[in-house]
Scaffold this motif. Structure first.
Motif, PDB file in Angstrom:
ATOM      1  N   TYR A  18       0.838  -1.204   0.000  1.00 23.60           N
ATOM      2  CA  TYR A  18       0.000   0.000   0.000  1.00 23.60           C
ATOM      3  C   TYR A  18       0.876   1.259   0.000  1.00 23.60           C
ATOM      4  CZ  TYR A  18      -3.254   3.482   1.875  1.00 23.60           C
ATOM      5  OH  TYR A  18      -4.002   4.614   2.069  1.00 23.60           O
ATOM      6  N   ALA A  19       0.506   2.228  -0.825  1.00 22.51           N
ATOM      7  CA  ALA A  19       1.118   3.567  -0.807  1.00 22.51           C
ATOM      8  C   ALA A  19       2.630   3.534  -1.042  1.00 22.51           C
ATOM      9  CB  ALA A  19       0.798   4.266   0.512  1.00 22.51           C
ATOM     10  N   THR A  20       3.045   2.805  -2.028  1.00 16.28           N
ATOM     11  CA  THR A  20       4.474   2.772  -2.324  1.00 16.28           C
ATOM     12  C   THR A  20       4.894   4.054  -3.064  1.00 16.28           C
ATOM     13  OG1 THR A  20       4.007   1.535  -4.344  1.00 16.28           O
ATOM     14  CG2 THR A  20       4.696   0.272  -2.412  1.00 16.28           C
ATOM     15  N   THR A  21       6.172   4.341  -2.983  1.00 15.93           N
ATOM     16  CA  THR A  21       6.754   5.479  -3.695  1.00 15.93           C
ATOM     17  C   THR A  21       8.015   4.983  -4.404  1.00 15.93           C
ATOM     18  OG1 THR A  21       8.323   6.214  -2.010  1.00 15.93           O
ATOM     19  CG2 THR A  21       6.027   6.958  -1.777  1.00 15.93           C
ATOM     20  N   ARG A  22       8.667   5.904  -5.107  1.00 17.73           N
ATOM     21  CA  ARG A  22       9.897   5.559  -5.821  1.00 17.73           C
ATOM     22  C   ARG A  22      10.978   5.033  -4.867  1.00 17.73           C
ATOM     23  NH1 ARG A  22      14.659   7.630  -6.951  1.00 17.73           N
ATOM     24  NH2 ARG A  22      14.353   9.457  -5.644  1.00 17.73           N
ATOM     25  N   THR A  23      10.895   5.425  -3.594  1.00 20.03           N
ATOM     26  CA  THR A  23      11.936   5.018  -2.642  1.00 20.03           C
ATOM     27  C   THR A  23      11.427   3.966  -1.652  1.00 20.03           C
ATOM     28  OG1 THR A  23      11.458   6.808  -1.093  1.00 20.03           O
ATOM     29  CG2 THR A  23      13.077   7.262  -2.848  1.00 20.03           C
ATOM     30  N   SER A  24      10.393   3.257  -2.019  1.00 19.85           N
ATOM     31  CA  SER A  24       9.884   2.175  -1.163  1.00 19.85           C
ATOM     32  C   SER A  24      10.838   0.982  -1.183  1.00 19.85           C
ATOM     33  CB  SER A  24       8.515   1.700  -1.673  1.00 19.85           C
ATOM     34  OG  SER A  24       7.530   2.657  -1.411  1.00 19.85           O
ATOM     35  N   ARG A  25      10.965   0.354  -0.022  1.00 17.79           N
ATOM     36  CA  ARG A  25      11.716  -0.902   0.074  1.00 17.79           C
ATOM     37  C   ARG A  25      11.065  -1.792   1.127  1.00 17.79           C
ATOM     38  NH1 ARG A  25      16.961  -1.303  -2.153  1.00 17.79           N
ATOM     39  NH2 ARG A  25      16.644  -3.493  -1.559  1.00 17.79           N
ATOM     40  N   LEU A  26      11.440  -3.059   1.090  1.00 19.05           N
ATOM     41  CA  LEU A  26      11.043  -3.982   2.147  1.00 19.05           C
ATOM     42  C   LEU A  26      12.184  -4.023   3.160  1.00 19.05           C
ATOM     43  CD1 LEU A  26       9.516  -6.946   0.100  1.00 19.05           C
ATOM     44  CD2 LEU A  26       8.317  -5.032   1.195  1.00 19.05           C
ATOM     45  N   ALA A  27      11.891  -3.642   4.388  1.00 15.19           N
ATOM     46  CA  ALA A  27      12.946  -3.534   5.397  1.00 15.19           C
ATOM     47  C   ALA A  27      13.606  -4.875   5.690  1.00 15.19           C
ATOM     48  CB  ALA A  27      12.371  -2.931   6.677  1.00 15.19           C
TER      49      ALA A  27
END
Ligand code: FES
Length: 104
Positions: free
Chosen positions: A75-84
């Motif tokens: 949900y609500a990802t952006t260009r700088t989203s990652r999986l921690a």
């Protein structure tokens, strides 16, 4: 030790440290950040989704194709989203700033 800065949805800043080799998910949970990490890093849940500060994003190793696929479901990802859960902390990531995404 790796310095980390977590920023909550309300803007609250929490500075923390983690041992090199720790995942960002484990470091965030140790710092009381609201990341469930339901699948324990198996890339099956995306409840560890975080937003990396744009100025820090290029310091991270690229996401795998499997991580990108799981982020497509988050949900609500952006260009700088990652999986921690997929980020292992190294000296190169010292000073990383990480925001909690909407929904946390
Ligand atoms: Fe489930 Fe990261 S903990 S995808």
């Amino acid at each position: 030790m790796i310095a980390l800065r977590f920023i909550a949805r309300d803007g609250t800043v929490h500075d923390s440290h983690a041992v090199e080799g720790t995942t960002l998910l484990a470091a965030a949970q140790a710092a009381d950040q609201p990341l469930e990490g339901t699948c324990d890093g198996d890339m099956a849940c995306a409840t560890c989704h975080v937003l990396i500060d744009p100025e820090d994003f290029d310091r991270l190793p690229r996401a795998s194709a499997a991580e990108e696929d799981m982020l497509d479901l988050a949900y609500a990802t952006t260009r700088t989203s990652r999986l921690a859960c997929q980020i292992t902390l190294t000296a190169a990531l010292d000073g990383l700033t990480v925001r909690m995404p909407p929904g946390h």
